[in-house]
Design a protein around this motif. Structure first.
Motif, short mmCIF file in Angstrom:
data_model
loop_
_atom_site.label_atom_id
_atom_site.label_comp_id
_atom_site.label_asym_id
_atom_site.label_seq_id
_atom_site.Cartn_x
_atom_site.Cartn_y
_atom_site.Cartn_z
N LEU B 182 0.84 -1.21 0.00
CA LEU B 182 0.00 0.00 0.00
C LEU B 182 0.87 1.26 0.00
CD1 LEU B 182 -2.85 -1.16 2.40
CD2 LEU B 182 -3.12 -0.47 0.01
N ALA B 183 1.99 1.18 0.72
CA ALA B 183 2.92 2.32 0.74
C ALA B 183 3.51 2.53 -0.65
CB ALA B 183 4.04 2.07 1.76
N LEU B 184 3.82 1.43 -1.33
CA LEU B 184 4.36 1.54 -2.70
C LEU B 184 3.33 2.15 -3.63
CD1 LEU B 184 6.20 -1.89 -3.10
CD2 LEU B 184 7.22 0.32 -2.67
N LYS B 185 2.08 1.78 -3.40
CA LYS B 185 0.98 2.32 -4.21
C LYS B 185 0.89 3.83 -4.00
CE LYS B 185 -3.90 1.85 -5.17
NZ LYS B 185 -5.12 1.10 -4.96
N LYS B 186 1.04 4.24 -2.76
CA LYS B 186 0.99 5.68 -2.46
C LYS B 186 2.12 6.42 -3.16
CE LYS B 186 -1.27 6.06 2.00
NZ LYS B 186 -0.98 6.00 3.43
#
Lengths: 245, 314
Positions: B182-186
Motif C-alpha cells: 500500500l505504501a508503494l501504491k501511495k
C-alpha cells in the motif's frame, strides 16, 4: 560480455566461500597437505638414499608434483557445486537472472569463483612445495631442482586446463542434481581420468615427460572447448528456470 | 503508447504440446497497480517470466517499459528498468540484509553513493535498518520477504513485478507485507501483482485480470463485481404497492422495477446517482423505507464463477 559484471558475481561467490568454513579450509588444507607431506617424503628419501638417491629422486619429485594437477581438479568441484546448486537450493538464481546480466556473464562469474581460489591455492601450495623440495634435495643434486620445464607445464598449462574441465563438468552436473552433496559426488568423477593418468605415469605408460604432458594438455584443451559449448547451452536462462530440477 | 508500461497482444507460451499461457492481451498504465489473479498453474508466473524476458514467448507481442520482449537488444535495458520479486524470496541466507541489497545494487550498476542511499532508505522504510548487519538466515519469513521486496526496488525500477508476495506468510507477516504494498501504491509505483489472494487484490489493485491459461476478464474489482451481477437495488418497505413501483419506474425507466412481497427490486445503471432518486420517488409516493441495499457479487464470487466456468468441459 562485460568482464566487470562477471567479476562482480565471482567476487560475491568467493566471499560466500570464505564464510563456508568447510570449503575454505579444504582450499588451504589440500595444497598444504600435498606440499608438506610430499616434500617431507622426498626429504626422507633423499636423506636415506645417500648419493644414489640422485638417480631415482627426480621420478618421485615429478610424480608428486602431479598431485597439484589432481588438486586443481578436485577443489573446484566443491566450490562450483555450492556456487550453482547452492543457488538452486536457496532459490536465488531467479533474482540473479532477473538482473541486467547476460547468461554468459553469470556463467563466467561462476567459473571464475571456482577457478581463481583453486588456482590461487594450487599455485601457493606448489611454491611452498618447490621451496621445500629444493631445500631438501640441494645436498643430493648440488643444484636447485625447481623451477623446471616439467613443473611449468604442470602448473601453468595442465593444472589450469584441468581446473576448467572440472568447473565445466561441475556446471553440467549442477543442472541435473538438487543438492550440493550429489553435485560433489558426481563431479568427483572428474578425478578418475587423472588418477588413471597418474597411475599409468607411475608405471611408465605413458612417461609423463614434457612432450607427453603437452599432448595431455592439448587433449584437455579440446575437452574444455567441447564442454564449454555444452555448458553455455545448459546454462541458459530459460533452461534454468523451466528444466533444471 | 505514451504512459503505457505494459502492452501485450496475444502473448502465448507453449512448453512442447502444453499451452501454459494462451493469447493474453493486456495494457498497464504508468502508476497503476494491476492484480493478476488465477489458481495455481494458471500461467501467472509464466506470464511474468515472459514479461520480464526471463523466458521466451512462443507468439504474440509485448512491450514492457518501452522495451520489446524477445528483442535481444532490449533484454538488458528491460531488466535494468524493472524489478522482480519472485515467488521464492531467494536471498543469500548467510549474507546480511545490507550485503544482499548491495550485491544486487552493484549488479544493476548503481554507483556507491546512490547504492548506499537507496539501501538505507529502503531498509528504513521496511523497518529493518537496525538489523542491516544481521544474516538474513536469522530473520522471520515476513522480514525476509521485506528484504526481497527491498532488493526488487534497490535500483528504483519504473515497474515492479511481485509474484505472490504474501504466499506462505502467516497473517501478521502478510499484513506487514500488504502495508508495504500500500505504501508503494501511495508512491505511485507501477506494480504488476501476481496473487491468488482476492482480498489483497481488492484492497490494493486498481485493476485485476483473471487468468486461467487465457485471460478471462480484466477490470477494476468494482467493475467486475458489477459486470457479473448487474446492479440491483433492493428497497424494503413497510408496504410495497404497484403505485409506488410505478412512481419509481417513472424516474428510472419502465420494466426495471419488480415488486416482491414488501420489497422493490430495481435494476439500476449507476447506483450512486440513482439510489437517492429511487428513495425520493418512494417517499413522494407515500412509501416508508425500512432499508435500502445494493446487491453485488463479491470479487471472490466473480473469480470462482469465471474459474469454474472455464474449467467446465465445452
Amino acid at each position: 560480455m562485460r568482464f566487470s559484471q562477471a567479476w562482480l558475481i565471482a567476487r560475491h561467490d568467493i566471499r560466500l566461500i570464505r564464510s563456508r568454513k568447510g570449503i575454505f579450509y579444504s582450499l588451504i588444507a589440500m595444497p598444504l597437505g600435498i606440499s608438506l607431506g610430499f616434500s617431507g617424503l622426498i626429504y626422507y628419501i633423499a636423506a636415506s638414499g645417500g648419493s644414489s638417491a640422485a638417480s631415482y629422486l627426480p621420478q618421485f619429485i615429478d610424480a608428486f608434483s602431479f598431485w597439484f594437477v589432481i588438486g586443481a581438479a578436485s577443489l573446484p568441484t566443491t566450490i562450483a557445486a555450492y556456487g550453482i546448486v547452492g543457488e538452486k537450493v536457496e532459490k536465488s538464481l531467479e533474482p540473479l537472472l532477473s538482473t541486467p546480466t547476460t547468461d554468459g556473464e553469470i556463467l563466467l562469474g561462476k567459473a571464475l569463483s571456482a577457478f581463481v581460489p583453486t588456482m590461487g591455492a594450487v599455485w601457493a601450495g606448489s611454491v611452498l612445495y618447490m621451496g621445500l623440495v629444493d631445500w631438501g634435495v640441494w645436498g643430493t643434486f648440488g643444484h636447485l631442482y625447481f623451477p623446471n620445464l616439467d613443473i611449468a607445464i604442470l602448473l601453468l598449462v595442465l593444472a589450469p586446463l584441468v581446473c576448467l574441465y572440472s568447473v565445466e563438468v561441475s556446471i553440467l552436473v549442477s543442472a541435473r542434481v538438487t543438492d550440493v552433496r550429489s553435485a560433489q559426488q558426481y563431479a568427483g568423477l572428474v578425478f578418475l581420468p587423472l588418477i588413471l593418468l597418474y597411475v599409468a605415469g607411475e608405471l611408465g605408460k605413458p612417461v609423463l615427460n614434457d612432450t607427453n604432458l603437452l599432448i595431455i594438455g592439448g587433449v584437455f584443451a579440446l575437452i574444455v572447448l567441447a564442454l564449454f559449448s555444452t555448458a553455455t547451452k545448459t546454462f541458459h536462462r530459460e533452461e534454468i528456470l523451466t528444466r533444471w530440477k | 503508447m505514451p504512459g503505457s508500461m505494459i502492452h501485450a497482444e496475444g502473448l502465448t507460451k507453449q512448453f512442447g504440446t502444453l499451452t501454459a499461457v494462451d493469447q493474453v492481451s493486456l495494457d498497464l498504465a504508468e502508476g497503476e497497480v494491476f492484480g493478476f489473479l488465477g489458481p495455481n498453474g494458471a500461467g501467472k508466473t509464466t506470464t511474468v517470466r515472459m514479461l520480464t524476458s526471463l523466458i521466451s514467448k512462443t507468439s504474440g507481442v509485448a512491450v514492457v517499459a518501452d522495451c520489446e520482449i524477445g528483442k535481444e537488444a532490449d533484454e538488458l535495458k528491460l531488466r535494468a528498468r524493472i524489478g522482480l520479486l519472485p515467488e521464492n524470496v531467494g536471498l543469500y541466507e548467510n549474507s546480511t540484509a545490507y550485503e544482499n541489497l548491495e550485491y544486487f545494487g552493484q549488479l544493476y550498476g548503481l554507483d556507491g553513493a546512490t547504492l548506499r542511499r537507496n539501501i538505507e532508505r529502503l531498509l528504513r522504510t521496511m523497518d529493518l535498518w537496525e538489523k542491516k548487519d544481521v544474516p538474513v538466515a536469522t530473520f522471520s519469513k515476513g522480514m525476509k520477504q521485506k528484504v526481497a521486496i527491498a532488493r526488487a526496488l534497490v535500483h528504483d525500477p519504473i515497474l515492479v513485478f511481485l509474484d505472490e508476495p504474501t504466499a506462505n506468510l502467516d497473517p501478521e507477516a502478510a499484513k506487514m507485507v500488504r502495508e508495504i504494498l500500500l505504501a508503494l501504491k501511495k508512491e505511485k509505483r507501477t506494480i504488476f501483482l501476481n496473487t491468488h489472494n482476492l482480498d489483497e487484490a481488492q484492497r490494493i489493485c486498481d485493476r485485476v485480470g483473471i487468468l486461467r491459461t487465457r485471460l478471462l476478464t480484466v477490470g477494476s474489482p468494482r467493475e467486475l463485481e458489477t459486470r457479473m451481477s448487474g446492479n440491483r437495488t433492493v428497497v424494503k418497505l413497510e408496504r410495497a404497492s404497484e403505485a409506488i413501483a410505478g412512481a419509481v419506474e417513472a424516474q428510472i425507466g419502465s420494466g426495471r422495477v419488480e415488486v416482491s412481497g414488501d420489497q422493490l427490486l430495481v435494476d439500476v445503471d449507476d447506483p450512486d446517482r440513482q439510489n437517492p432518486v429511487i428513495a425520493a420517488a418512494i417517499v413522494a409516493a407515500g412509501g416508508r423505507i425500512r432499508q435500502l441495499t445494493q446487491l453485488s457479487t463479491s470479487l471472490e464470487e466473480v473469480y470462482l464463477k469465471l474459474i469454474h466456468e472455464e474449467a467446465l468441459p465445452s
